[in-house]
Design a protein around this motif. Structure first.
Motif, PDB file in Angstrom:
ATOM      1  N   LYS A 160      16.510 -14.978   3.610  1.00 22.54           N
ATOM      2  CA  LYS A 160      17.466 -16.087   3.505  1.00 22.54           C
ATOM      3  C   LYS A 160      16.735 -17.420   3.470  1.00 22.54           C
ATOM      4  O   LYS A 160      17.052 -18.304   2.676  1.00 22.54           O
ATOM      5  N   LEU A 161      15.732 -17.570   4.327  1.00 21.10           N
ATOM      6  CA  LEU A 161      14.966 -18.813   4.378  1.00 21.10           C
ATOM      7  C   LEU A 161      14.135 -19.003   3.107  1.00 21.10           C
ATOM      8  O   LEU A 161      14.021 -20.109   2.580  1.00 21.10           O
ATOM      9  N   ALA A 162      13.564 -17.912   2.621  1.00 22.36           N
ATOM     10  CA  ALA A 162      12.756 -17.989   1.396  1.00 22.36           C
ATOM     11  C   ALA A 162      13.609 -18.414   0.205  1.00 22.36           C
ATOM     12  O   ALA A 162      13.180 -19.195  -0.639  1.00 22.36           O
ATOM     13  N   SER A 163      14.834 -17.895   0.145  1.00 21.45           N
ATOM     14  CA  SER A 163      15.724 -18.240  -0.969  1.00 21.45           C
ATOM     15  C   SER A 163      16.144 -19.708  -0.926  1.00 21.45           C
ATOM     16  O   SER A 163      16.575 -20.275  -1.933  1.00 21.45           O
ATOM     17  N   LYS A 164      15.991 -20.332   0.258  1.00 21.98           N
ATOM     18  CA  LYS A 164      16.330 -21.748   0.403  1.00 21.98           C
ATOM     19  C   LYS A 164      15.088 -22.635   0.305  1.00 21.98           C
ATOM     20  O   LYS A 164      15.168 -23.850   0.535  1.00 21.98           O
ATOM     21  N   GLY A 165      13.921 -22.017  -0.005  1.00 21.73           N
ATOM     22  CA  GLY A 165      12.735 -22.828  -0.254  1.00 21.73           C
ATOM     23  C   GLY A 165      11.703 -22.880   0.841  1.00 21.73           C
ATOM     24  O   GLY A 165      10.765 -23.687   0.767  1.00 21.73           O
ATOM     25  N   ALA A 166      11.814 -22.055   1.877  1.00 25.95           N
ATOM     26  CA  ALA A 166      10.805 -22.053   2.948  1.00 25.95           C
ATOM     27  C   ALA A 166       9.416 -21.842   2.356  1.00 25.95           C
ATOM     28  O   ALA A 166       9.229 -21.032   1.452  1.00 25.95           O
ATOM     29  N   LYS A 167       8.452 -22.574   2.860  1.00 26.54           N
ATOM     30  CA  LYS A 167       7.124 -22.590   2.245  1.00 26.54           C
ATOM     31  C   LYS A 167       6.286 -21.365   2.595  1.00 26.54           C
ATOM     32  O   LYS A 167       6.575 -20.636   3.554  1.00 26.54           O
ATOM     33  N   GLU A 168       5.234 -21.176   1.793  1.00 25.85           N
ATOM     34  CA  GLU A 168       4.327 -20.050   2.002  1.00 25.85           C
ATOM     35  C   GLU A 168       3.665 -20.155   3.374  1.00 25.85           C
ATOM     36  O   GLU A 168       3.269 -21.231   3.812  1.00 25.85           O
ATOM     37  N   GLY A 169       3.557 -19.007   4.037  1.00 28.39           N
ATOM     38  CA  GLY A 169       2.948 -18.964   5.362  1.00 28.39           C
ATOM     39  C   GLY A 169       3.938 -19.141   6.491  1.00 28.39           C
ATOM     40  O   GLY A 169       3.573 -19.040   7.667  1.00 28.39           O
ATOM     41  N   THR A 170       5.210 -19.403   6.151  1.00 32.75           N
ATOM     42  CA  THR A 170       6.245 -19.506   7.188  1.00 32.75           C
ATOM     43  C   THR A 170       6.406 -18.171   7.894  1.00 32.75           C
ATOM     44  O   THR A 170       6.450 -17.116   7.261  1.00 32.75           O
ATOM     45  N   VAL A 171       6.487 -18.218   9.220  1.00 32.95           N
ATOM     46  CA  VAL A 171       6.626 -17.006  10.026  1.00 32.95           C
ATOM     47  C   VAL A 171       7.957 -17.027  10.763  1.00 32.95           C
ATOM     48  O   VAL A 171       8.335 -18.041  11.356  1.00 32.95           O
ATOM     49  N   ILE A 172       8.658 -15.918  10.692  1.00 35.86           N
ATOM     50  CA  ILE A 172       9.882 -15.720  11.464  1.00 35.86           C
ATOM     51  C   ILE A 172       9.545 -14.701  12.537  1.00 35.86           C
ATOM     52  O   ILE A 172       9.100 -13.588  12.231  1.00 35.86           O
ATOM     53  N   ILE A 173       9.729 -15.076  13.786  1.00 34.44           N
ATOM     54  CA  ILE A 173       9.338 -14.196  14.883  1.00 34.44           C
ATOM     55  C   ILE A 173      10.459 -14.130  15.909  1.00 34.44           C
ATOM     56  O   ILE A 173      11.140 -15.125  16.164  1.00 34.44           O
ATOM     57  N   SER A 174      10.690 -12.954  16.450  1.00 35.79           N
ATOM     58  CA  SER A 174      11.757 -12.781  17.431  1.00 35.79           C
ATOM     59  C   SER A 174      11.273 -11.917  18.592  1.00 35.79           C
ATOM     60  O   SER A 174      10.434 -11.025  18.415  1.00 35.79           O
ATOM     61  N   GLU A 175      11.809 -12.204  19.759  1.00 30.90           N
ATOM     62  CA  GLU A 175      11.435 -11.403  20.929  1.00 30.90           C
ATOM     63  C   GLU A 175      12.024  -9.993  20.852  1.00 30.90           C
ATOM     64  O   GLU A 175      11.475  -9.060  21.424  1.00 30.90           O
ATOM     65  N   GLU A 176      13.123  -9.861  20.120  1.00 23.25           N
ATOM     66  CA  GLU A 176      13.687  -8.532  19.879  1.00 23.25           C
ATOM     67  C   GLU A 176      14.429  -8.534  18.553  1.00 23.25           C
ATOM     68  O   GLU A 176      14.829  -9.582  18.050  1.00 23.25           O
TER      69      GLU A 176
END
Length: 270
Positions: free
Chosen positions: A39-55
């Protein structure tokens, strides 16, 4: 005692990478980091962006399999990439990620192996899975999302009974708690080095050397599982473009592409 967290503020001072992990979306709980990353990539999030979650409450692996992701126990993350390469070459990135994770784990003094195409194993059990997803047009990649799930500090009773025979964690195998922040920073740094090498001249030499020398299956008899068949073969080599060369009982050979098959040992997972 406060739980250790993986918010960017908690690890940014230890991060040596130039752009991998310099933009972070952090969640206490999420359904799937890959779903959010797309979803973030489709909105233009840049290369190297990390999505991290505790669970993750709905973590996914290859071929639609589920992935158990308990809170504060592992590394559950996705990386957004925008490589300027042909879509057919995106599959190679999985091998680059696997090599980076293997190197980081081995720097802890823990000897892991790589099970082509997307698993890291320890003592014949699965430790980590990699899920590569892509959005592309005929000749252009819009984005690639790399999902990484690593069982770091799970105890044995936190692994579901039905997969305990084939799954493990770094803590179970090392008998010690592992610093998740240090491991995260190491993986991002190693991946950036291998990925940049690949983008510069399509050179995967460093990563492929690691994948070959630390393979869990090369030289072994395996099962090649496709949609409508299961055949025994010997794993011969990983080619320069990341395919697995196998030889069947009748002497015929085939180059396997990771999206098409699963690989298993003759007696089980390895």
């Amino acid at each position: 005692m406060k739980e250790e967290t993986l918010d960017y503020e908690d690890f940014k001072s230890d991060l040596s990478s130039k752009y991998m992990g310099r933009s972070v979306y952090y969640f206490d709980s999420i359904d799937s980091t890959n779903t959010k990353a797309k979803k973030l990539a489709s909105k233009g999030a840049k290369e190297g962006t990390v999505i991290i979650s505790e669970e993750q409450t709905a973590g996914r692996g290859r071929l639609g399999r589920s992935w158990i992701s308990p809170k504060h126990k592992g590394l559950w993350m996705s990386i957004i990439l925008r490589p300027n390469i042909e879509p057919i070459n995106a599959v190679k990135i999985t091998q680059i990620v696997a090599a980076a994770i293997h190197k980081s784990i081995n720097c802890l003094g823990i000897k892991s192996l790589i099970k082509w195409p997307n698993d890291i194993v320890l003592n014949d059990k699965k430790l980590c899975g990699i899920l590569t997803e892509m959005n592309a047009e005929l000749n252009t990649i819009n984005y690639v999302v790399i999902g990484i799930g690593i069982n770091v500090n799970l105890n044995e009773d936190e692994i579901p009974k039905d997969i305990r025979a084939i799954a493990t964690s770094l803590k179970i195998e090392s008998k010690d708690t592992v610093d998740r922040k240090a491991l995260l920073c190491s993986i991002l740094a190693n991946f950036e080095i291998f990925y940049d090498e690949f983008l510069k001249n399509f050179n995967m030499e460093t990563a492929l050397k690691i994948c070959r020398e630390n393979s869990a299956i090369l030289g072994k008899e395996i099962q090649v599982i496709k949609k409508d068949s299961c055949l025994c073969a010997k794993a011969i080599d990983i080619t320069n473009d990341g395919r697995l060369l196998v030889e069947y009982k009748d002497g015929s050979k085939e180059y396997l592409i990771s999206e098409e098959v699963s690989v298993r040992g003759l007696m089980g997972y390895i």
